[in-house]
Design a protein around this motif. Structure first.
Motif, PDB file in Angstrom:
ATOM      1  N   THR A 286     -10.251  -6.656   3.098  1.00  0.00           N
ATOM      2  CA  THR A 286     -10.853  -5.360   2.802  1.00  0.00           C
ATOM      3  C   THR A 286     -10.524  -4.343   3.887  1.00  0.00           C
ATOM      4  N   LEU A 287     -10.652  -4.774   5.153  1.00  0.00           N
ATOM      5  CA  LEU A 287     -10.373  -3.861   6.256  1.00  0.00           C
ATOM      6  C   LEU A 287      -8.926  -3.373   6.211  1.00  0.00           C
ATOM      7  N   MET A 288      -8.004  -4.276   5.912  1.00  0.00           N
ATOM      8  CA  MET A 288      -6.598  -3.864   5.856  1.00  0.00           C
ATOM      9  C   MET A 288      -6.330  -2.961   4.659  1.00  0.00           C
ATOM     10  N   LEU A 289      -6.949  -3.261   3.505  1.00  0.00           N
ATOM     11  CA  LEU A 289      -6.768  -2.398   2.333  1.00  0.00           C
ATOM     12  C   LEU A 289      -7.256  -0.981   2.620  1.00  0.00           C
ATOM     13  N   LEU A 290      -8.399  -0.882   3.325  1.00  0.00           N
ATOM     14  CA  LEU A 290      -8.926   0.430   3.672  1.00  0.00           C
ATOM     15  C   LEU A 290      -8.146   1.066   4.811  1.00  0.00           C
ATOM     16  N   ALA A 291      -7.649   0.232   5.732  1.00  0.00           N
ATOM     17  CA  ALA A 291      -6.995   0.767   6.925  1.00  0.00           C
ATOM     18  C   ALA A 291      -5.556   1.196   6.687  1.00  0.00           C
ATOM     19  N   VAL A 292      -4.878   0.559   5.728  1.00  0.00           N
ATOM     20  CA  VAL A 292      -3.466   0.900   5.508  1.00  0.00           C
ATOM     21  C   VAL A 292      -3.277   2.392   5.208  1.00  0.00           C
ATOM     22  N   PRO A 293      -4.066   2.981   4.289  1.00  0.00           N
ATOM     23  CA  PRO A 293      -3.928   4.435   4.112  1.00  0.00           C
ATOM     24  C   PRO A 293      -4.252   5.211   5.383  1.00  0.00           C
TER      25      PRO A 293
END
Length: 463
Positions: free
Chosen positions: A25-32
């Motif tokens: 979840t953190l990476m999905l949110l952080a990538v943008p």
């Protein structure tokens, strides 16, 4: 082809933040946010390429000197946005999406009004500031500050737009806005600096026109276009209870950002005494390292979102784990960026200028400067966790400690021995030490939210 994550609703994203795997979840949110950080850092980089190669070293030095001053004013909106992100995030975490929308619209109105008020303040500040710099850049500094004053309402609205979207778990919207802003700035830089060589006026025109266009599109997206996230424009009527909550919670973060940029301004004052060439070299190093600082710091808003939503849902352990995962990702990102940039210092700095004196200063400072991004990234992630809990006084204390006590005093104490290099060693020392101190504070911190728990929006207001 549809990407599932980008087509999820606000409620689906809330469920993912509260129940999904933390790392994923953190990476999905952080990538943008990472991509936005990269694009955001490309703006001073592209500006620097045009200004250094076409407008000349004096204009470039004036812009380098003025950036912390502009950031001091814009920091007010960024602090307000951080408070809004935490309050909206906890409302969304409780499942009260209507209250989150109401706070969002009030946040945008408050930011716009503060931007209007800041215009005369900026104009008045331009006179004493331009009077204390060296004569070679004094007039350019005055003109740059006065012209930029009229763009303040747009800068303010963009900062809180980012907060509204991040609080809803939609960081890709902020990335799209930043990408559009970058493309517009490159276009207008080409027109007003290269094609029509307007110098410092062209620099300001490219920024102002880009931000006006983006703000018009942003307003349409938030208040006009039909969607699940559409907000109701409150006119010019502030909800005083919400406004006071936002200002009370945001004030420490606003002061933190102002004090941080004031510290950068005072450091620039130390550097400008060595002349425009040295200030120009420092500006080039800063433009290059801005990529690293933006990308490692991009995990901070993501952690604020995850902490605030999980705390709103009563999931303390999950909120705490989100912060530690964010620290690990930030440190790893910093290490990768350092490994990529250090071997390329020579070619990268040569893109900006052929002046050997400027190149020598840029390269020497960059070799020191670059390693400070590890401490910076960890510090920003942990500050993001404090903001998510509503403990915004802690980032204020850390910012004062990092910039004023650890860095500025280090510079004053060592300048006699290190000369201008004390600035760059001070940056490395302060970022690493601040990261250690805030980590010790996190380990001793009670994971309790101090944000107000407002009642849900009445049913008649939802309809």
């Amino acid at each position: 082809m549809k990407i599932p994550f980008l087509n999820t609703s606000a409620s689906e994203r809330r469920d993912m933040i509260l129940c999904g795997g933390i790392s994923k979840t953190l990476m999905l949110l952080a990538v943008p946010s990472l991509m936005m950080g990269l694009v955001q850092s490309m703006m001073p980089l592209s500006d620097g390429l045009f200004i250094n190669n076409i407008a000349g070293p004096y204009v470039a030095s004036a812009v380098t000197y003025c950036v912390p001053i502009l950031n001091m004013v814009v920091a007010l909106s960024q602090g307000l946005g951080s408070a809004g992100m935490a309050v909206i995030g906890q409302a969304n975490g409780r499942g009260d999406l209507a209250q989150g929308k109401k706070i969002s619209s009030q946040l945008i109105l408050l930011a716009f009004l503060l931007g209007i008020v800041s215009i005369p303040v900026m104009i008045l500040l331009a006179f004493p500031i331009s009077a204390i710099v060296t004569k070679e850049i004094s007039d350019i500094v005055w003109l740059y500050l006065v012209l930029n004053a009229f763009a303040m309402p747009f800068y303010f609205m963009e900062a809180v737009y980012n907060a509204v979207k991040n609080a809803a778990g939609q960081p890709e919207a902020t990335f799209v806005r930043m990408l559009l802003l970058l493309l517009l700035k490159i276009l207008f830089n080409f027109l007003f600096i290269y094609l029509f060589p307007l110098g410092i006026v062209g620099c300001v025109l490219s920024s102002v026109l880009s931000n006006v266009i983006v703000c018009v599109m942003m307003f349409y997206e938030l208040f006009v276009r039909e969607s699940e996230e559409k907000l109701e424009w409150p006119g010019i009527h502030l909800d005083h209870a919400i406004a006071m909550d936002l200002l009370r919670i945001g004030l420490p973060t606003m002061l933190s950002s102002v004090m941080m940029n004031l510290g950068f301004y005072l450091i620039n004052n130390e550097v400008q005494k060595y002349g425009a060439i040295v200030l120009n070299g420092q500006g080039i190093a800063s433009n290059i390292t801005s990529i690293c600082f933006a990308m490692t710091g991009a995990f901070g808003p993501t952690v604020t979102t995850m902490v605030s939503m999980n705390m709103g849902a009563g999931k303390k352990d999950r909120a705490r784990r989100s912060m530690w995962v964010g620290c690990a990702f930030s440190a790893l990102t910093a290490a990768v960026l350092i490994a990529m940039i250090v071997p390329l210092v020579g070619p990268l700095t040569s893109l900006f200028t052929r002046n050997q004196e400027v190149l020598d200063m840029a390269r020497t400072s960059l070799y020191i400067y670059i390693y400070s991004v590890i401490g910076f990234g960890v510090c920003m992630v942990q500050q993001g966790a404090f903001i998510g809990l509503g403990r915004t006084r802690i980032p204020l204390v850390i910012s004062i400690l990092r910039i004023w006590l650890l860095r500025y005093l280090f510079i004053l104490a060592t300048e006699k021995y290190l000369g201008v290099l004390s600035v760059f060693w001070g940056n490395l020392f302060s970022n690493l030490t601040a990261a250690l101190i805030i980590t010790l504070m996190v380990l001793r911190m009670p994971w309790e939210s101090v944000l107000p728990n407002r009642p849900p929006v009445p049913q008649e207001e939802r309809e």
